[in-house]
Enzyme design. Structure first.
Site, PDB file in Angstrom:
ATOM      1  CE1 TYR A  50       5.108  -8.595 -11.181  1.00 18.18           C
ATOM      2  CE2 TYR A  50       4.361  -9.063 -13.349  1.00 18.18           C
ATOM      3  CZ  TYR A  50       4.471  -8.833 -12.832  1.00 18.18           C
ATOM      4  OH  TYR A  50       3.908  -7.802 -12.217  1.00 18.18           O
TER       5      TYR A  50
ATOM      6  CB  VAL B 184       3.421  -9.908   2.280  1.00 18.30           C
ATOM      7  CG1 VAL B 184       2.348  -9.023   2.731  1.00 18.30           C
ATOM      8  CG2 VAL B 184       4.356  -9.790   1.259  1.00 18.30           C
TER       9      VAL B 184
ATOM     10  CB  ALA C  61      -0.974  -0.198   1.319  1.00 15.45           C
TER      11      ALA C  61
ATOM     12  CB  SER D 194       0.241  -9.352 -14.061  1.00 18.04           C
ATOM     13  OG  SER D 194       1.039  -8.816 -15.208  1.00 18.04           O
TER      14      SER D 194
ATOM     15  CE  LYS E 268       2.092 -10.389  -9.369  1.00 13.59           C
ATOM     16  NZ  LYS E 268       1.472 -10.019  -8.457  1.00 13.59           N
TER      17      LYS E 268
END
Length: 257
Positions: free
Chosen positions: A162, A65, A17, A149, A166
């Site tokens: 990546y 995370v 965030a 994505s 995803k």
């Protein structure tokens, strides 16, 4: 008529965030009447955003995370402070680019740890809380949105880590949706194309820009604010009968694929 996208009285955890899409989603949660729980490894950024939004509307938690201990502790603190978590947006992500044959194990693992394992850790911790609420007879809102994505649907050059992460997010979404639908917990994903954030500066550079935009029927990249709205929809009562779905928000890039 009450706004069907209202998040009034809901506490929503938004990971990543501190900037970009995550910040836009957090601002939208507040605009829709909810309280945004801001999570990011960049503590200064989420604390600044929390101060701007006000203590009545936001709370900051600094940590990664990719650390399951942090995630469990954060969720426990949110529940203790606010009584319940009604929504989760698994948005935190990083990029570490390299061609497949040159990618180090460390570079591979860094992205998997944050973009895939981090999604699982947050989903598991929040999901357990939501299950506990459901078993106690609480029929309140329970929605999870995982950010995926186009790279997870179609692959990508120079970012196999990546793309793999995803794609894995899509599997996590469908599995959790199947397991938890009967308990009233909805789990969906949103697949973005190119959004104008710091993370996409390289692909939006002069070297790649024209070629990428030529593949987007709408002829432009997206802003963080406009891609946050479909996330708000999936969190809200307006999506009460939607679970296990992957929503493409990419200006038409995936047409025909």
């Amino acid at each position: 008529m009450k706004n069907p996208m209202s998040l009034e009285g809901q506490n929503v955890i938004v990971t990543g965030a501190g900037q970009g899409i995550g910040e836009a989603i957090a601002r939208l949660v507040v605009a829709l009447g909810g309280k945004a729980i801001l999570v990011d490894a960049q503590g200064e950024k989420v604390r600044a955003l929390s101060t701007e939004l006000g203590a009545a509307h936001a709370q900051a938690h600094a940590g990664s995370v990719a650390d399951p201990g942090f995630v469990q502790d954060m969720v426990a603190k949110v529940v203790a402070s606010h009584g319940a978590v009604h929504g989760l947006v698994n948005n935190a992500g990083i990029v570490r680019a390299a061609m497949i044959r040159k990618m180090s194990i460390e570079t591979w693992q860094q992205v998997i740890d944050v973009n895939l394992s981090g999604v699982f850790y947050c989903l598991q911790a929040v999901g357990q809380h939501m299950l506990d609420r459901a078993e106690a007879g609480d029929k309140g809102p329970a929605a999870i949105v995982n950010i995926s994505s186009d790279a997870g649907r179609r692959g990508t050059i120079g970012q196999v880590n990546y793309g793999a992460a995803k794609a894995g997010v899509l599997g996590i979404t469908m599995s959790a949706a199947r397991e938890w639908a009967s308990k009233g917990i909805r789990v969906n994903s949103v697949c973005f194309g190119v959004v104008e954030t710091e993370m996409t500066e390289t692909v939006r550079s002069e070297k790649f820009r024209d070629r990428l935009i030529a593949q987007v029927p709408m002829g432009r990249f997206a802003s963080p604010e406009e891609v946050s709205r479909p996330v708000g929809f999936l969190l809200s009562p307006a999506a009460s009968y939607i679970t296990g779905q992957h929503l493409s928000v990419n200006g038409g890039y995936a047409i025909g694929s």
